[in-house]
Design an enzyme around this catalytic site. Structure first.
Site, PDB file in Angstrom:
ATOM      1  N   ASP A 128       5.713   3.068  78.323  1.00 33.74           N
ATOM      2  CA  ASP A 128       4.718   2.321  77.351  1.00 33.74           C
ATOM      3  C   ASP A 128       5.354   2.302  75.984  1.00 33.74           C
ATOM      4  O   ASP A 128       6.411   2.828  75.423  1.00 33.74           O
ATOM      5  CB  ASP A 128       3.723   2.927  77.638  1.00 33.74           C
ATOM      6  CG  ASP A 128       3.648   4.459  76.985  1.00 33.74           C
ATOM      7  OD1 ASP A 128       4.054   4.756  75.918  1.00 33.74           O
ATOM      8  OD2 ASP A 128       3.031   5.171  78.009  1.00 33.74           O
TER       9      ASP A 128
HETATM   10  N1  URA Z   1       4.422   8.134  81.635  1.00 31.46           N
HETATM   11  C1  URA Z   1       3.655   7.759  80.399  1.00 31.46           C
HETATM   12  O1  URA Z   1       2.365   8.262  80.177  1.00 31.46           O
HETATM   13  N2  URA Z   1       4.386   6.860  79.906  1.00 31.46           N
HETATM   14  C2  URA Z   1       5.420   6.196  80.152  1.00 31.46           C
HETATM   15  O2  URA Z   1       5.866   5.490  79.146  1.00 31.46           O
HETATM   16  C3  URA Z   1       6.097   6.685  81.103  1.00 31.46           C
HETATM   17  C4  URA Z   1       5.556   7.697  82.037  1.00 31.46           C
END
Ligand code: URA
Length: 241
Positions: free
Chosen positions: A105
């Site tokens: 993310d």
């Molecule tokens: N878990 C998350 O919360 N975000 C990520 O980008 C990857 C794993």
């Protein structure tokens, strides 16, 4: 090495469109290593062509790692900063497309793989491969002490889901610092796991996917993985039965 038409080779690698190859030849951007005269329809092998006096980008089967900074999205369309901005512009025009292997993310940094090999991509992200992914987590609140058992139990249910999470391994480094190893990849999984126990992730960084680690690759930098590294990923992403 197999031979293909020069215009097809260059357009598949994203250097220019098939039509533009004639211009590139005329202006001297493209030449053969041995000085052989070239035309757009010349049959060539990948390793005999230079573009701007440099060897061509790797052919199909490209696998690269990127040290994703916070603030970039893994989309190719987002109007804000995207991970493709950190790669040579031509990579966005490759065919087959260079896709991210899963996503991180926007607020998460760390190891992101990209490949144009659809089979490898599916092998890595397949739920059956259960390839371990290791995240460094910084938390807003001190750990309570029961997280290790809860995450390892295989019974934790995330909000709105009906299938419990696979067991995950927590390694505690400090009251608000830990590493978490996951064997699956659900939406915002790490953040939601800590939210499920009333904590909040303030920083998240992926340091490893299977045997691949970022090492000393600087933030925002990328490098192509070599054949041995690519094979290691194939081997470690074997489907579990
Ligand atoms: N878990 C998350 O919360 N975000 C990520 O980008 C990857 C794993």
């Amino acid at each position: 090495m197999s031979r293909v038409r020069l215009d097809r080779l260059l357009s598949n690698l994203g250097y220019c469109s098939r039509r533009e190859v004639a211009v590139c030849l005329r202006e001297g951007w493209v030449r053969s290593v041995d000085g052989r005269p070239l035309k757009p329809d010349s049959a060539v092998s990948h390793d005999e062509i230079l573009f701007d006096d440099e060897a061509l980008d790797p052919p199909q089967g490209l696998l690269l790692m990127l040290h994703k900074p916070v603030g970039h999205t893994c989309s190719s369309k987002d109007p804000g900063r995207i991970v493709y901005d950190l790669l040579p512009g031509r990579f966005r025009h490759r065919s087959p497309v260079l896709a991210t292997v899963g996503r991180l993310d926007r607020e998460t940094s760390g190891l992101l793989l990209l490949t144009d090999d659809g089979q490898l991509l599916h092998r890595i992200i397949s739920p059956r491969s259960q390839l371990p992914k290791v995240y460094d987590v910084t938390l807003a609140e001190d750990l309570r002490g029961d997280e290790f058992d809860l995450f390892a139990s295989g019974t934790l249910l995330l909000d709105g889901e009906s299938t419990p999470l696979l067991p995950a391994e927590l390694q505690v480094h400090a009251p608000r610092q830990a590493s978490l190893t996951l064997h699956e990849g659900r939406y915002h999984q790490v953040r939601r796991m800590f939210a499920a126990i009333g904590n909040h992730v303030t920083a998240l960084h992926r340091q490893r996917i299977g045997g691949m680690v970022l090492g000393d690759l600087p933030v925002g930098a990328w490098r192509a993985l070599n054949a041995a590294e690519t094979q290691t990923l194939w081997d470690t992403a074997q489907p579990t039965v």
